[in-house]
Design a protein around this motif. Structure first.
Motif, PDB file in Angstrom:
ATOM      1  N   PRO A   1       0.765  -1.412   0.139  1.00  0.00           N
ATOM      2  CA  PRO A   1      -0.054  -0.079  -0.034  1.00  0.00           C
ATOM      3  C   PRO A   1       1.041   1.295   0.003  1.00  0.00           C
ATOM      4  CG  PRO A   1      -0.660  -1.486   1.506  1.00  0.00           C
ATOM      5  CD  PRO A   1       0.526  -2.043   1.168  1.00  0.00           C
ATOM      6  N   GLY A   2       0.463   2.429  -0.681  1.00  0.00           N
ATOM      7  CA  GLY A   2       0.815   3.581  -0.780  1.00  0.00           C
ATOM      8  C   GLY A   2       0.253   4.650   0.290  1.00  0.00           C
ATOM      9  N   GLU A   3      -0.400   5.343  -0.543  1.00  0.00           N
ATOM     10  CA  GLU A   3      -1.056   6.616   0.114  1.00  0.00           C
ATOM     11  C   GLU A   3      -2.440   6.869  -0.269  1.00  0.00           C
ATOM     12  OE1 GLU A   3       0.460  10.435  -1.395  1.00  0.00           O
ATOM     13  OE2 GLU A   3       0.601   9.387  -3.235  1.00  0.00           O
ATOM     14  N   ARG A   4      -3.209   7.463   0.690  1.00  0.00           N
ATOM     15  CA  ARG A   4      -4.655   7.509   0.156  1.00  0.00           C
ATOM     16  C   ARG A   4      -4.860   8.843  -0.465  1.00  0.00           C
ATOM     17  NH1 ARG A   4      -8.755   9.734   4.364  1.00  0.00           N
ATOM     18  NH2 ARG A   4     -10.348  10.475   2.809  1.00  0.00           N
ATOM     19  N   ILE A   5      -5.600   8.871  -1.638  1.00  0.00           N
ATOM     20  CA  ILE A   5      -5.641   9.691  -2.827  1.00  0.00           C
ATOM     21  C   ILE A   5      -7.036   9.934  -2.731  1.00  0.00           C
ATOM     22  CG2 ILE A   5      -3.352   9.607  -3.639  1.00  0.00           C
ATOM     23  CD1 ILE A   5      -4.983   8.203  -6.146  1.00  0.00           C
ATOM     24  N   GLY A   6      -7.420  11.452  -3.345  1.00  0.00           N
ATOM     25  CA  GLY A   6      -8.962  11.527  -3.762  1.00  0.00           C
ATOM     26  C   GLY A   6      -9.806  11.744  -2.684  1.00  0.00           C
ATOM     27  N   PRO A   7     -11.076  12.127  -3.117  1.00  0.00           N
ATOM     28  CA  PRO A   7     -12.126  12.510  -2.033  1.00  0.00           C
ATOM     29  C   PRO A   7     -12.273  11.239  -1.122  1.00  0.00           C
ATOM     30  CG  PRO A   7     -13.037  11.989  -3.904  1.00  0.00           C
ATOM     31  CD  PRO A   7     -11.694  12.081  -4.062  1.00  0.00           C
TER      32      PRO A   7
ATOM     33  N   ARG B   1      -4.043   2.910 -18.994  1.00  0.00           N
ATOM     34  CA  ARG B   1      -3.647   4.225 -18.530  1.00  0.00           C
ATOM     35  C   ARG B   1      -4.258   5.323 -18.553  1.00  0.00           C
ATOM     36  NH1 ARG B   1       1.060   2.738 -22.984  1.00  0.00           N
ATOM     37  NH2 ARG B   1       2.539   2.364 -21.510  1.00  0.00           N
ATOM     38  N   ALA B   2      -4.211   6.461 -18.179  1.00  0.00           N
ATOM     39  CA  ALA B   2      -4.752   7.581 -17.931  1.00  0.00           C
ATOM     40  C   ALA B   2      -5.752   8.199 -18.943  1.00  0.00           C
ATOM     41  CB  ALA B   2      -4.177   8.973 -17.400  1.00  0.00           C
ATOM     42  N   PRO B   3      -5.277   7.985 -20.345  1.00  0.00           N
ATOM     43  CA  PRO B   3      -6.090   8.442 -21.274  1.00  0.00           C
ATOM     44  C   PRO B   3      -7.323   7.412 -21.585  1.00  0.00           C
ATOM     45  CG  PRO B   3      -3.935   8.817 -22.179  1.00  0.00           C
ATOM     46  CD  PRO B   3      -3.959   8.088 -20.648  1.00  0.00           C
ATOM     47  N   GLU B   4      -7.260   6.192 -21.086  1.00  0.00           N
ATOM     48  CA  GLU B   4      -8.059   5.221 -21.428  1.00  0.00           C
ATOM     49  C   GLU B   4      -9.112   5.095 -20.367  1.00  0.00           C
ATOM     50  OE1 GLU B   4      -5.330   1.876 -23.655  1.00  0.00           O
ATOM     51  OE2 GLU B   4      -4.899   2.273 -21.634  1.00  0.00           O
ATOM     52  N   LEU B   5      -8.951   5.795 -19.160  1.00  0.00           N
ATOM     53  CA  LEU B   5      -9.775   5.642 -18.012  1.00  0.00           C
ATOM     54  C   LEU B   5     -11.369   5.761 -18.333  1.00  0.00           C
ATOM     55  CD1 LEU B   5      -7.885   7.307 -15.260  1.00  0.00           C
ATOM     56  CD2 LEU B   5      -8.110   4.779 -15.326  1.00  0.00           C
ATOM     57  N   GLY B   6     -11.353   6.713 -19.269  1.00  0.00           N
ATOM     58  CA  GLY B   6     -12.809   7.117 -19.634  1.00  0.00           C
ATOM     59  C   GLY B   6     -13.672   6.183 -20.564  1.00  0.00           C
ATOM     60  N   GLU B   7     -12.696   5.138 -20.899  1.00  0.00           N
ATOM     61  CA  GLU B   7     -13.512   4.311 -21.956  1.00  0.00           C
ATOM     62  C   GLU B   7     -14.260   3.287 -21.411  1.00  0.00           C
ATOM     63  OE1 GLU B   7     -10.155   2.774 -24.422  1.00  0.00           O
ATOM     64  OE2 GLU B   7      -9.788   4.960 -25.128  1.00  0.00           O
TER      65      GLU B   7
ATOM     66  N   LEU C   1     -18.412   2.003 -12.404  1.00  0.00           N
ATOM     67  CA  LEU C   1     -19.403   2.169 -11.334  1.00  0.00           C
ATOM     68  C   LEU C   1     -19.389   3.390 -11.058  1.00  0.00           C
ATOM     69  CD1 LEU C   1     -19.254  -1.219  -9.404  1.00  0.00           C
ATOM     70  CD2 LEU C   1     -20.712  -0.616 -11.170  1.00  0.00           C
ATOM     71  N   ALA C   2     -20.453   4.122 -10.487  1.00  0.00           N
ATOM     72  CA  ALA C   2     -20.622   5.423 -10.325  1.00  0.00           C
ATOM     73  C   ALA C   2     -19.584   5.918  -8.906  1.00  0.00           C
ATOM     74  CB  ALA C   2     -22.227   6.095  -9.782  1.00  0.00           C
ATOM     75  N   THR C   3     -19.638   5.069  -7.792  1.00  0.00           N
ATOM     76  CA  THR C   3     -18.687   5.577  -6.696  1.00  0.00           C
ATOM     77  C   THR C   3     -17.351   5.851  -7.274  1.00  0.00           C
ATOM     78  OG1 THR C   3     -18.896   3.319  -6.294  1.00  0.00           O
ATOM     79  CG2 THR C   3     -20.205   4.765  -5.042  1.00  0.00           C
ATOM     80  N   ASP C   4     -16.687   4.571  -8.162  1.00  0.00           N
ATOM     81  CA  ASP C   4     -15.446   4.569  -8.618  1.00  0.00           C
ATOM     82  C   ASP C   4     -15.069   5.680  -9.408  1.00  0.00           C
ATOM     83  OD1 ASP C   4     -13.989   1.795  -7.957  1.00  0.00           O
ATOM     84  OD2 ASP C   4     -15.873   1.896  -7.476  1.00  0.00           O
ATOM     85  N   ARG C   5     -16.302   6.011 -10.314  1.00  0.00           N
ATOM     86  CA  ARG C   5     -15.922   7.173 -11.128  1.00  0.00           C
ATOM     87  C   ARG C   5     -15.402   8.405 -10.395  1.00  0.00           C
ATOM     88  NH1 ARG C   5     -20.961   7.649 -13.250  1.00  0.00           N
ATOM     89  NH2 ARG C   5     -20.798   5.556 -14.238  1.00  0.00           N
ATOM     90  N   ARG C   6     -15.974   8.793  -9.466  1.00  0.00           N
ATOM     91  CA  ARG C   6     -15.486   9.924  -8.550  1.00  0.00           C
ATOM     92  C   ARG C   6     -14.193   9.939  -8.381  1.00  0.00           C
ATOM     93  NH1 ARG C   6     -19.682  11.208  -4.437  1.00  0.00           N
ATOM     94  NH2 ARG C   6     -18.085  12.896  -3.860  1.00  0.00           N
ATOM     95  N   PHE C   7     -13.400   9.061  -8.236  1.00  0.00           N
ATOM     96  CA  PHE C   7     -11.781   8.960  -8.023  1.00  0.00           C
ATOM     97  C   PHE C   7     -11.149   9.519  -9.462  1.00  0.00           C
ATOM     98  CE2 PHE C   7     -13.108   6.041  -4.700  1.00  0.00           C
ATOM     99  CZ  PHE C   7     -12.888   6.961  -3.580  1.00  0.00           C
ATOM    100  N   LEU C   8     -11.781   9.322 -10.683  1.00  0.00           N
ATOM    101  CA  LEU C   8     -10.925   9.343 -11.699  1.00  0.00           C
ATOM    102  C   LEU C   8     -10.221  10.517 -11.966  1.00  0.00           C
ATOM    103  CD1 LEU C   8     -13.234   7.360 -14.295  1.00  0.00           C
ATOM    104  CD2 LEU C   8     -11.474   6.527 -12.988  1.00  0.00           C
TER     105      LEU C   8
END
Length: 128
Positions: free
Chosen positions: A60-66, A102-108, A112-119
């Motif tokens: 494990p690394g660090e906690r990120i995002g909301p 990769r980052a550019p492919e995340l939107g493809e 799920l709605a909850t995980d989308r909030r972290f993108l």
């Protein structure tokens, strides 16, 4: 109660897994994770969940995002992690499949709605 999600990173790639159940979520993409059990810390839960869901050991690394509010008082936190053995390949033990993106492919992916909030945060993390 805390639920952890894991942004499993390999260089500039992140692992996504595709839900098999429940029926209303089947086919949706998410980050590996689950509830923090009594007596566990969040990093310990990240390691356990990745072992159970992907058959790999992670660091494990660090906690990120909301912090994302879920139903019934649950709160979801996203943690970064890396494979303990960089040559290991995660296996979908409870899901339809896994995919490195990769980052550019995340939107493809149909997240799920909850995980989308972290993108947005994850894109910044991968691009940074």
């Amino acid at each position: 109660m805390i639920v952890v999600a894991t942004a499993l990173l390999r260089a500039d790639w992140v692992l996504a897994q595709q839900r098999a159940y429940p029926p209303e979520d089947a086919g949706g993409w998410e980050f590996p994770g689950g509830r923090v059990e009594p007596g566990e810390t969040e990093p310990v839960a990240v390691r356990r969940e990745c072992r159970e869901e992907l058959a790999v050991e992670v660091l494990p690394g660090e906690r990120i995002g909301p912090a994302v509010a879920l139903r019934a008082g649950l709160v979801l936190h996203l943690w970064t992690a890396r494979l303990a053995d960089p040559a290991a390949e995660p296996v979908a033990t409870e899901h339809l499949g896994v995919r490195w993106v990769r980052a550019p492919e995340l939107g493809e992916l149909g997240w799920l709605a909850t995980d989308r909030r972290f993108l947005p945060t994850l894109r910044e993390h991968l691009d940074g």
